[in-house]
Write an enzyme that holds these catalytic residues in place. Structure first.
Site, short mmCIF file in Angstrom:
data_model
loop_
_atom_site.label_atom_id
_atom_site.label_comp_id
_atom_site.label_asym_id
_atom_site.label_seq_id
_atom_site.Cartn_x
_atom_site.Cartn_y
_atom_site.Cartn_z
CD GLN A 102 35.46 36.29 41.93
OE1 GLN A 102 35.86 37.44 42.09
NE2 GLN A 102 34.76 35.66 42.86
CG HIS A 148 32.48 40.62 41.71
ND1 HIS A 148 31.95 41.30 42.77
CD2 HIS A 148 33.08 39.53 42.24
CE1 HIS A 148 32.21 40.65 43.89
NE2 HIS A 148 32.89 39.58 43.60
CD GLU A 206 40.70 39.74 42.96
OE1 GLU A 206 40.25 40.42 43.91
OE2 GLU A 206 40.15 39.68 41.84
CG HIS A 207 39.86 35.44 43.73
ND1 HIS A 207 39.24 36.45 42.99
CD2 HIS A 207 39.79 35.82 45.02
CE1 HIS A 207 38.82 37.39 43.83
NE2 HIS A 207 39.14 37.03 45.06
CG ASP A 224 34.52 36.74 47.55
OD1 ASP A 224 35.68 37.18 47.56
OD2 ASP A 224 33.89 36.50 46.51
CG HIS A 269 76.85 61.36 57.04
ND1 HIS A 269 76.39 62.54 56.53
CD2 HIS A 269 75.81 60.48 56.97
CE1 HIS A 269 75.13 62.39 56.16
NE2 HIS A 269 74.75 61.15 56.42
#
Length: 436
Positions: free
Chosen positions: A259, A262, A327-328, A361, A420
């Site tokens: 990661q 990235h 996230e992971h 991934d 109504h």
């Protein structure tokens, strides 16, 4: 060097809180620029998109070349090697099979009053997928965005993928082909998002826009939300690994670097019950940073945002992980299933040392478009549900209306909504008169 924290240290809570509060998002003040781009595209359509593509991507286009032609796609796809095609086809098949299981069922039933109730699911009519171009051009992202949309039943599916300088990634076009994408536009940036949201003379607008992008793309998605739906505003990637000492430090180091490579703003965190193991992982990371192809990016990420946290036990590890809401999340422990039951906030969980996040991934099956920046506390990863709408259904019989109508009338009166109440009362009066 990354931070090295220990939950038993007096200053741990302050240091951990600071770690959670780190601002990693690349958020330059682009909103005013993006607002101008969107207004320009709405006013001038194709002309604005063409001009902005020339300015930002150094690519001169005409209206009839905003999209790849079938012949161009075929020519580029023909460049893909057999091995690459086989890998992409395997990934597509596994992603499709996983998402097919997510499809919800319609429902309808009759309750004790005789009313018929239920819901049905229908897809959005058209979706636009943003796929980053240039160095961050990922065919896997095409599969992860497009396949759930197709499984959901989206009729028209288009992609916006910038091609700076005219450079094309054949694998991206093959992924689009395998996913059932109808049109691939060679444009990107805020101008592409605006074109997908509002339409131009050449580009038909869509109902929902998904996919990651830079700060300009994120700002554009925020601005067009409401006109169209969006998936999420994705931030830099992140991983948290909970590992005991019975792991290979080299494996864990590579998982953390997967990661970090990235983005310089990505974050990799190791939580371990063994300080010595944590130091061994750090040493392994330093070794890999000598040879890693993207070592400059990974080194900056690890240096600025990486952390090793030593905990007393796995219960404490789970509690810290839930505060991070990563996230992971990898659970590299003897009994990952038991530990997973204590996890309440995570985008995706990878169980055991033989399940590296990188599998997720590409070929695992679950979607890799996941909530970042602690948003897993309240949101989920991309799925077929992002391309579906739920419509509720209700049918009253005269008997059902007689049973529950008076309560509806009473509540309407309490809210001073006369029409109504009268709309219910008119029917009740008809019933009381013996007419149906």
């Amino acid at each position: 060097m990354p931070q090295f924290l220990d939950t038993q240290d007096a200053g741990f809570e302050a240091a951990f809180t600071a770690l959670l509060g780190m601002k990693r998002e690349d958020s330059p003040d682009v909103d005013a620029v993006v607002a101008g781009i969107i207004a320009d595209v709405r006013a001038r359509g194709d002309a604005a998109v063409i001009e902005l593509t020339s300015r930002f991507d150094k690519l001169d286009l005409k209206a009839d070349r905003l999209a790849f032609s079938p012949e161009e796609i075929a020519a580029e796809v023909a460049k893909v090697t057999d091995d690459d095609r086989a890998a992409l086809e395997l990934a597509a098949a596994r992603i499709r099979a996983y998402h097919e299981r997510q499809m919800p069922e319609d429902a309808r039933w009759q309750d004790s009053c005789g009313a018929t109730l239920g819901w049905r699911w229908t897809p959005v009519s058209a979706a636009g997928l943003y796929v980053p171009g240039g160095l961050a051009s990922y065919p896997s992202s095409v599969l992860m965005n497009a396949i759930p949309a197709k499984v959901a039943g989206v009729e028209r599916l288009v992609i916006a993928c910038p091609t700076p300088g005219g450079v094309v990634n054949p694998l991206v076009l093959l992924a689009a082909q395998l996913s059932g994408v109808d049109t691939v536009y060679r444009i990107g940036g805020a101008q592409a998002v605006a074109a997908l949201a509002y339409g131009t003379e050449t580009i038909r607008g869509v109902d929902k826009i998904t996919g990651p992008g830079n700060a300009f793309v994120a700002a554009a998605k925020r601005r067009v939300f409401g006109k169209v739906g969006i998936d999420m505003i994705a931030g830099p990637s992140e991983i948290l690994v909970i590992a005991d000492a019975d792991n290979d430090p080299d494996w864990i180091a590579l998982d953390l670097l997967s990661q970090a490579e990235h983005d310089e703003s990505a974050q990799s965190i190791l939580v371990t019950t063994d300080a010595g193991f944590g130091r061994a992982v750090v040493a392994a990371i330093e070794g890999h940073l000598e040879t890693l192809e993207r070592r400059a990016i990974a080194a900056a990420s690890w240096r600025d945002f990486g952390a090793v946290i030593v905990v007393r036990d796995l219960d404490e590890a789970a509690a810290l992980s839930n505060r991070v809401a990563p996230e992971h999340l990898e659970l590299c422990v003897a009994d990952p299933d038991d530990l997973a039951t204590k996890i309440t906030h995570a985008g995706a969980i990878f169980l055991g040392g033989w399940t590296p996040e990188a599998i997720g991934d590409y070929v695992g099956g679950p979607n890799h478009v996941l909530p970042t920046a602690r948003s897993a506390r309240f949101s989920s990863g991309l799925s077929v549900m992002d391309f579906l709408k739920r419509t509720t259904i209700a049918r009253m019989t005269p008997e059902a209306l007689a049973a529950i109508g008076p309560a509806a009338e009473r509540l309407a009166i309490s809210e001073s909504l006369q029409a109504h109440g009268l709309s219910v009362r008119a029917r009740l009066d008809r019933l009381n008169g013996g007419q149906r």
